[in-house]
Structure formats: structure tokens, C-alpha cells
Design a protein around this motif. Sequence first.
Motif, PDB file in Angstrom:
ATOM      1  N   GLY A 171       0.769  -1.365  -0.013  1.00  0.00           N
ATOM      2  CA  GLY A 171      -0.036   0.069  -0.042  1.00  0.00           C
ATOM      3  C   GLY A 171       0.683   1.394  -0.120  1.00  0.00           C
ATOM      4  O   GLY A 171       0.558   2.247   0.620  1.00  0.00           O
ATOM      5  N   TRP A 172       1.927   1.253  -0.631  1.00  0.00           N
ATOM      6  CA  TRP A 172       2.796   2.526  -0.755  1.00  0.00           C
ATOM      7  C   TRP A 172       2.183   3.599  -1.025  1.00  0.00           C
ATOM      8  O   TRP A 172       2.219   4.766  -0.451  1.00  0.00           O
ATOM      9  CB  TRP A 172       4.058   2.131  -1.544  1.00  0.00           C
ATOM     10  N   THR A 173       1.326   3.496  -2.083  1.00  0.00           N
ATOM     11  CA  THR A 173       0.601   4.642  -2.843  1.00  0.00           C
ATOM     12  C   THR A 173      -0.975   4.978  -2.291  1.00  0.00           C
ATOM     13  O   THR A 173      -1.637   5.524  -2.997  1.00  0.00           O
ATOM     14  CB  THR A 173       0.722   4.523  -4.289  1.00  0.00           C
ATOM     15  N   ALA A 174      -1.174   3.937  -1.357  1.00  0.00           N
ATOM     16  CA  ALA A 174      -2.692   4.229  -1.127  1.00  0.00           C
ATOM     17  C   ALA A 174      -3.148   5.590  -0.396  1.00  0.00           C
ATOM     18  O   ALA A 174      -3.879   6.080  -0.519  1.00  0.00           O
ATOM     19  CB  ALA A 174      -3.126   2.945  -0.032  1.00  0.00           C
ATOM     20  N   PRO A 175      -2.109   5.788   0.626  1.00  0.00           N
ATOM     21  CA  PRO A 175      -2.541   7.258   1.437  1.00  0.00           C
ATOM     22  C   PRO A 175      -2.459   8.259   0.604  1.00  0.00           C
ATOM     23  O   PRO A 175      -1.804   8.376  -0.362  1.00  0.00           O
ATOM     24  CB  PRO A 175      -1.438   7.266   2.646  1.00  0.00           C
ATOM     25  N   ARG A 176      -3.368   9.246   0.821  1.00  0.00           N
ATOM     26  CA  ARG A 176      -3.407  10.470   0.182  1.00  0.00           C
ATOM     27  C   ARG A 176      -2.761  11.426   0.949  1.00  0.00           C
ATOM     28  O   ARG A 176      -3.317  12.491   1.696  1.00  0.00           O
ATOM     29  CB  ARG A 176      -4.813  11.127  -0.203  1.00  0.00           C
ATOM     30  N   LEU A 177      -1.380  11.555   0.979  1.00  0.00           N
ATOM     31  CA  LEU A 177      -0.627  12.253   1.873  1.00  0.00           C
ATOM     32  C   LEU A 177      -0.329  13.905   1.144  1.00  0.00           C
ATOM     33  O   LEU A 177      -0.351  13.978  -0.024  1.00  0.00           O
ATOM     34  CB  LEU A 177       0.843  11.923   1.959  1.00  0.00           C
ATOM     35  N   ARG A 178      -0.404  14.935   2.072  1.00  0.00           N
ATOM     36  CA  ARG A 178      -0.364  16.237   1.667  1.00  0.00           C
ATOM     37  C   ARG A 178       1.028  16.931   1.595  1.00  0.00           C
ATOM     38  O   ARG A 178       0.940  17.983   1.041  1.00  0.00           O
ATOM     39  CB  ARG A 178      -1.277  17.004   2.737  1.00  0.00           C
ATOM     40  N   ASP A 179       1.884  16.408   2.101  1.00  0.00           N
ATOM     41  CA  ASP A 179       3.144  16.955   2.346  1.00  0.00           C
ATOM     42  C   ASP A 179       4.269  16.022   2.082  1.00  0.00           C
ATOM     43  O   ASP A 179       4.330  14.754   2.279  1.00  0.00           O
ATOM     44  CB  ASP A 179       3.354  17.817   3.357  1.00  0.00           C
ATOM     45  N   ALA A 180       5.664  16.491   1.796  1.00  0.00           N
ATOM     46  CA  ALA A 180       6.770  15.719   1.441  1.00  0.00           C
ATOM     47  C   ALA A 180       7.504  14.999   2.593  1.00  0.00           C
ATOM     48  O   ALA A 180       7.918  13.811   2.520  1.00  0.00           O
ATOM     49  CB  ALA A 180       7.882  16.592   0.651  1.00  0.00           C
ATOM     50  N   GLU A 181       7.009  15.739   3.741  1.00  0.00           N
ATOM     51  CA  GLU A 181       7.598  14.903   4.907  1.00  0.00           C
ATOM     52  C   GLU A 181       6.635  13.702   5.582  1.00  0.00           C
ATOM     53  O   GLU A 181       7.324  12.766   5.662  1.00  0.00           O
ATOM     54  CB  GLU A 181       7.566  15.982   6.065  1.00  0.00           C
ATOM     55  N   ALA A 182       5.621  14.009   5.219  1.00  0.00           N
ATOM     56  CA  ALA A 182       4.467  12.675   5.433  1.00  0.00           C
ATOM     57  C   ALA A 182       5.004  11.571   4.581  1.00  0.00           C
ATOM     58  O   ALA A 182       4.768  10.376   4.953  1.00  0.00           O
ATOM     59  CB  ALA A 182       3.072  13.124   5.407  1.00  0.00           C
ATOM     60  N   ALA A 183       4.819  11.843   3.145  1.00  0.00           N
ATOM     61  CA  ALA A 183       5.270  11.083   2.105  1.00  0.00           C
ATOM     62  C   ALA A 183       6.580  10.149   2.429  1.00  0.00           C
ATOM     63  O   ALA A 183       6.774   8.965   2.478  1.00  0.00           O
ATOM     64  CB  ALA A 183       5.330  11.667   1.006  1.00  0.00           C
ATOM     65  N   GLU A 184       7.627  10.861   3.035  1.00  0.00           N
ATOM     66  CA  GLU A 184       9.098  10.404   3.240  1.00  0.00           C
ATOM     67  C   GLU A 184       8.837   9.395   4.585  1.00  0.00           C
ATOM     68  O   GLU A 184       9.165   8.259   4.671  1.00  0.00           O
ATOM     69  CB  GLU A 184       9.937  11.555   3.616  1.00  0.00           C
ATOM     70  N   ARG A 185       7.956   9.894   5.627  1.00  0.00           N
ATOM     71  CA  ARG A 185       7.815   8.914   6.841  1.00  0.00           C
ATOM     72  C   ARG A 185       7.023   7.708   6.252  1.00  0.00           C
ATOM     73  O   ARG A 185       7.536   6.542   6.675  1.00  0.00           O
ATOM     74  CB  ARG A 185       7.119   9.638   7.769  1.00  0.00           C
ATOM     75  N   TRP A 186       6.130   7.999   5.568  1.00  0.00           N
ATOM     76  CA  TRP A 186       5.301   6.666   5.054  1.00  0.00           C
ATOM     77  C   TRP A 186       6.191   5.736   4.132  1.00  0.00           C
ATOM     78  O   TRP A 186       6.272   4.345   4.411  1.00  0.00           O
ATOM     79  CB  TRP A 186       4.165   7.083   4.143  1.00  0.00           C
ATOM     80  N   THR A 187       7.216   6.271   3.428  1.00  0.00           N
ATOM     81  CA  THR A 187       7.877   5.522   2.456  1.00  0.00           C
ATOM     82  C   THR A 187       8.967   4.753   3.428  1.00  0.00           C
ATOM     83  O   THR A 187       9.193   3.477   3.311  1.00  0.00           O
ATOM     84  CB  THR A 187       8.940   6.358   1.676  1.00  0.00           C
ATOM     85  N   TRP A 188       9.423   5.356   4.466  1.00  0.00           N
ATOM     86  CA  TRP A 188      10.279   4.719   5.472  1.00  0.00           C
ATOM     87  C   TRP A 188       9.648   3.505   6.316  1.00  0.00           C
ATOM     88  O   TRP A 188      10.077   2.642   6.343  1.00  0.00           O
ATOM     89  CB  TRP A 188      11.067   5.598   6.180  1.00  0.00           C
ATOM     90  N   LEU A 189       8.298   3.692   6.526  1.00  0.00           N
ATOM     91  CA  LEU A 189       7.656   2.748   7.260  1.00  0.00           C
ATOM     92  C   LEU A 189       7.286   1.177   6.069  1.00  0.00           C
ATOM     93  O   LEU A 189       7.343   0.359   6.664  1.00  0.00           O
ATOM     94  CB  LEU A 189       6.276   3.251   7.406  1.00  0.00           C
ATOM     95  N   ILE A 190       7.515   1.801   4.966  1.00  0.00           N
ATOM     96  CA  ILE A 190       7.199   0.758   3.888  1.00  0.00           C
ATOM     97  C   ILE A 190       8.479   0.021   3.659  1.00  0.00           C
ATOM     98  O   ILE A 190       8.651  -1.186   3.637  1.00  0.00           O
ATOM     99  CB  ILE A 190       6.811   1.217   2.499  1.00  0.00           C
ATOM    100  N   VAL A 191       9.673   0.585   3.848  1.00  0.00           N
ATOM    101  CA  VAL A 191      11.100   0.178   3.819  1.00  0.00           C
ATOM    102  C   VAL A 191      11.187  -0.994   4.952  1.00  0.00           C
ATOM    103  O   VAL A 191      11.558  -1.994   5.006  1.00  0.00           O
ATOM    104  CB  VAL A 191      12.051   0.971   3.768  1.00  0.00           C
ATOM    105  N   ALA A 192      10.456  -0.249   6.087  1.00  0.00           N
ATOM    106  CA  ALA A 192      10.823  -1.009   7.478  1.00  0.00           C
ATOM    107  C   ALA A 192       9.888  -2.631   7.300  1.00  0.00           C
ATOM    108  O   ALA A 192      10.270  -3.543   7.732  1.00  0.00           O
ATOM    109  CB  ALA A 192      10.283  -0.388   8.606  1.00  0.00           C
ATOM    110  N   GLN A 193       8.735  -2.485   6.736  1.00  0.00           N
ATOM    111  CA  GLN A 193       7.856  -3.435   6.491  1.00  0.00           C
ATOM    112  C   GLN A 193       8.527  -4.355   5.529  1.00  0.00           C
ATOM    113  O   GLN A 193       8.701  -5.744   5.720  1.00  0.00           O
ATOM    114  CB  GLN A 193       6.568  -3.131   5.788  1.00  0.00           C
ATOM    115  N   CYS A 194       9.207  -4.125   4.402  1.00  0.00           N
ATOM    116  CA  CYS A 194       9.864  -4.919   3.429  1.00  0.00           C
ATOM    117  C   CYS A 194      11.314  -5.678   4.351  1.00  0.00           C
ATOM    118  O   CYS A 194      11.318  -6.895   4.096  1.00  0.00           O
ATOM    119  CB  CYS A 194      10.564  -4.119   2.460  1.00  0.00           C
TER     120      CYS A 194
END
Length: 209
Positions: A171-194
Motif C-alpha cells: 500500500g505504498w501509494t494508497a494514502p493521500r498524503l499532503r506534504d513531502a515529509e509525510a510521504a517520506e515517513r510513510w516510505t520509510w515505514l514501507i521500507v521497514a515492512q519490507c
Amino acid sequence: MWIVADAGYDVMRLAFLLRDLPVEILGRLRSDRVMRRPTPPRVYNPTGGRPPKHGGEFIFKDTRTWGAPDVETKSETTRYGTAHAQSWDRLHPELQQRAAWRDHTGKLPVIEGTVIRLQVDHLPSGGDPKPLWLWWSRPTAAPAETDLAWQASLRRFDIEHFFRMIKQTLGWTAPRLRDAEAAERWTWLIVAQCREVRGLEPVSRCRGA
């Protein structure tokens, strides 16, 4: 720099548009393609007539048109067994004034490249290993370069499937994030999942935290 593309892209068109840049284009081709050999030397014809612009046909599905490859290699791989590569130099498509070339002014160009055919013993999925056809904007290729090209193409599959997995499964692209910082945090969460799935070290070490 290399651009490695799938069969959905017009790699010859890309090579033409980027011809003035230090870029090489490598792309997969459909197995029903027909290429042409280099233009034969002009020979005096007393009866006149227009000299040919293209050489003989190279039909992917007709081995009788291939002739001897300019390069042929065999490599042992861990995932695919024996990888048998053949390449033919200076092949080009016979372009038509349509699709991407509809608005082209002047004569249609002759865009030569190297055609590579790769056949492997088996696929990791257990499926039927059909031949992989590639076109490379480099007109000629040595044996080591031919191997590097098909290895780069297979690596593209690995990267593409990874991004498909993190999009569709995690679900990397599922959330509708509003700013770059939130997108970066979510990306690192996805990396952690992997890394958690693969049983690797904590993601904090990757970030130097």
C-alpha cells in the motif's frame, strides 16, 4: 547513462529523440517484430532505378532470416540456469510515416542498433521460458557488452516487480498524503515492512539513526 524499457515503449523513437545526449536505450521487443539489415553497398545498375534503402529482412519468428550471430555467449546463472545470448549488429526497423513518426519532416531516419536474443533454461516461477528479444541503441556490441545488456534488462524486471509489490501489497501509494515529509515517513515505514518480511536488520540502521 542507460534507459532500460519494457516492450510498451518505442525505443527507436527514444533513441532518435535523445541522439544528441550521452544516453543509450535498451528495450524489450515483441517476438513478432521484423528488422532490416544495413543498406547494401550501392552498385551501378545500367537499367537505372532507385537504390535500396534497407537490407534484407530479419524476422524474429523465422530462424532462416537470422544468419550467424555476430556474438554468441553462454552464462550460468543461479535463477535461470544456462543463459544463451545471441546478438546481431546494425539492425534497424523500417519506419513508416505513422504513429510517433506521423509529423516527422524530411526522410525517415535509419536507426541502427544491436538486436539481442536471450534464451534461458527455466524461470524462477516455473513458467515456460520464452525467448527475450532486446534492441540496444549501440550499433555493435562485444560479448561482454551483450551479456551486460541482457543482465540489465533482467534487473529491470526485478526492480519493477519490487515497486509493484510495495504498491499493490504493502500500500505504498494508497494514502493521500499532503506534504513531502509525510510521504517520506510513510516510505520509510514501507521500507521497514519490507525488511521485517525478509527478516533483515532494523530499518533504523539503514538511516544511520
